[in-house]
Write an enzyme that holds these catalytic residues in place. Structure first.
Site, PDB file in Angstrom:
ATOM      1  CG  ASP A  95      -2.370  -5.650  -5.702  1.00 38.99           C
ATOM      2  OD1 ASP A  95      -1.752  -5.462  -6.779  1.00 38.99           O
ATOM      3  OD2 ASP A  95      -1.785  -5.833  -4.613  1.00 38.99           O
ATOM      4  CG  PHE A 147       1.923   2.904   0.296  1.00 40.94           C
ATOM      5  CD1 PHE A 147       2.743   2.487  -0.750  1.00 40.94           C
ATOM      6  CD2 PHE A 147       1.548   1.979   1.250  1.00 40.94           C
ATOM      7  CE1 PHE A 147       3.178   1.172  -0.835  1.00 40.94           C
ATOM      8  CE2 PHE A 147       1.975   0.659   1.184  1.00 40.94           C
ATOM      9  CZ  PHE A 147       2.801   0.263   0.145  1.00 40.94           C
ATOM     10  NE  ARG A 160       0.376  -9.507   1.620  1.00 38.97           N
ATOM     11  CZ  ARG A 160       0.840  -9.003   0.493  1.00 38.97           C
ATOM     12  NH1 ARG A 160       0.022  -8.462  -0.381  1.00 38.97           N
ATOM     13  NH2 ARG A 160       2.129  -9.017   0.227  1.00 38.97           N
TER      14      ARG A 160
HETATM   15  P1  IMP Z   1       4.293  -1.420 -10.475  1.00 43.59           P
HETATM   16  O1  IMP Z   1       5.196  -2.472 -11.059  1.00 43.59           O
HETATM   17  O2  IMP Z   1       5.037  -0.168 -10.142  1.00 43.59           O
HETATM   18  O3  IMP Z   1       3.067  -1.136 -11.331  1.00 43.59           O
HETATM   19  O4  IMP Z   1       3.852  -1.939  -9.062  1.00 43.59           O
HETATM   20  C1  IMP Z   1       2.835  -2.795  -8.895  1.00 43.59           C
HETATM   21  C2  IMP Z   1       2.945  -3.497  -7.563  1.00 43.59           C
HETATM   22  O5  IMP Z   1       3.426  -2.623  -6.534  1.00 43.59           O
HETATM   23  C3  IMP Z   1       1.595  -3.942  -7.103  1.00 43.59           C
HETATM   24  O6  IMP Z   1       1.358  -5.243  -7.519  1.00 43.59           O
HETATM   25  C4  IMP Z   1       1.678  -3.827  -5.607  1.00 43.59           C
HETATM   26  O7  IMP Z   1       2.150  -5.052  -5.087  1.00 43.59           O
HETATM   27  C5  IMP Z   1       2.705  -2.774  -5.343  1.00 43.59           C
HETATM   28  N1  IMP Z   1       2.097  -1.475  -4.988  1.00 43.59           N
HETATM   29  C6  IMP Z   1       2.037  -0.362  -5.738  1.00 43.59           C
HETATM   30  N2  IMP Z   1       1.414   0.629  -5.092  1.00 43.59           N
HETATM   31  C7  IMP Z   1       1.042   0.133  -3.910  1.00 43.59           C
HETATM   32  C8  IMP Z   1       0.322   0.669  -2.780  1.00 43.59           C
HETATM   33  O8  IMP Z   1      -0.111   1.829  -2.742  1.00 43.59           O
HETATM   34  N3  IMP Z   1       0.136  -0.171  -1.733  1.00 43.59           N
HETATM   35  C9  IMP Z   1       0.576  -1.454  -1.720  1.00 43.59           C
HETATM   36  N4  IMP Z   1       1.244  -2.007  -2.745  1.00 43.59           N
HETATM   37  C10 IMP Z   1       1.478  -1.215  -3.833  1.00 43.59           C
HETATM   38 MG    MG Z   2       0.802  -6.866  -6.351  1.00 47.46          MG
END
Ligand code: IMP
Ligand code: MG
Length: 171
Positions: A95, A147, A160
């Site tokens: 996502d 966010f 979601r």
């Molecule tokens: P990363 O490992 O920091 O790249 O985080 C990725 C995961 O964090 C994604 O798969 C999302 O589940 C969650 N995530 C990051 N930013 C957001 C956001 O703005 N809204 C909701 N989930 C987020």
């Molecule tokens: Mg995710």
């Protein structure tokens, strides 16, 4: 909660079609294994797969890296796919790409299982937040460090199911 529309259902759907045609062009000769990252990629994955014209099989993986609105930096796999990665071209569908910790971890995990190539497809990319060196081969929208919720993305498991993507204001 104060929310502002960021991407409408229609904008998302047009973008999904564009991404799918890129994927169709890239993998026209070979079957791919599509791995969706639960739970956020559920709706994106379902819409994307139905636009693909190439041969594919799919499964899901679930990783945990986030707690509320902050990245913990640590990634663990909480649902493993039971499929054979050996010599496959694998497309990971996610996502959102934020720090990149989750996708880097999953990419390495799938490589170690013997995949021939591992490609990343993310709907959203908070490019400025990257903490590790990772670039998606397929990407929908680059967004600011806000966010977001909806179209699979959650705030503590809620919201979601929204069809559009919203920014939570004040974050
Ligand atoms: P990363 O490992 O920091 O790249 O985080 C990725 C995961 O964090 C994604 O798969 C999302 O589940 C969650 N995530 C990051 N930013 C957001 C956001 O703005 N809204 C909701 N989930 C987020
Ligand atoms: Mg995710």
């Amino acid at each position: 909660m104060n929310m502002e529309l960021l991407l409408s259902e229609r904008e998302i759907s047009e973008k999904v079609k564009e991404i799918a045609s890129d994927i169709n062009r890239t993998f026209e000769k070979e079957e791919i294994l599509v791995i969706g990252v639960l739970k956020g990629a559920l709706f994106f994955m379902a819409d994307l797969l139905r636009e693909l014209k190439i041969r594919f099989v799919y499964d899901f993986i679930q990783a945990k890296s986030y707690d509320g609105m902050e990245s913990s930096g640590k990634v663990s796999i909480i649902k493993e796919p039971h499929c054979d990665f050996k010599d496959k071209n694998v497309l990971i569908v996610e996502d959102i790409l934020d720090t990149g910790n989750t996708l880097l971890y999953l990419k390495e995990y799938i490589k170690k299982k013997g995949a021939k190539g591992v490609y990343i497809c993310t709907l959203l990319d908070k490019k400025k937040c990257r903490a590790v060196d990772i670039t998606p081969e397929f990407r929908g929208f680059i967004i600011e460090d806000r966010f977001v919720v909806g179209y699979g993305l959650d705030f503590n498991e809620r919201m979601r199911e929204l069809r559009d993507i919203f920014v939570i204001k004040g974050c």
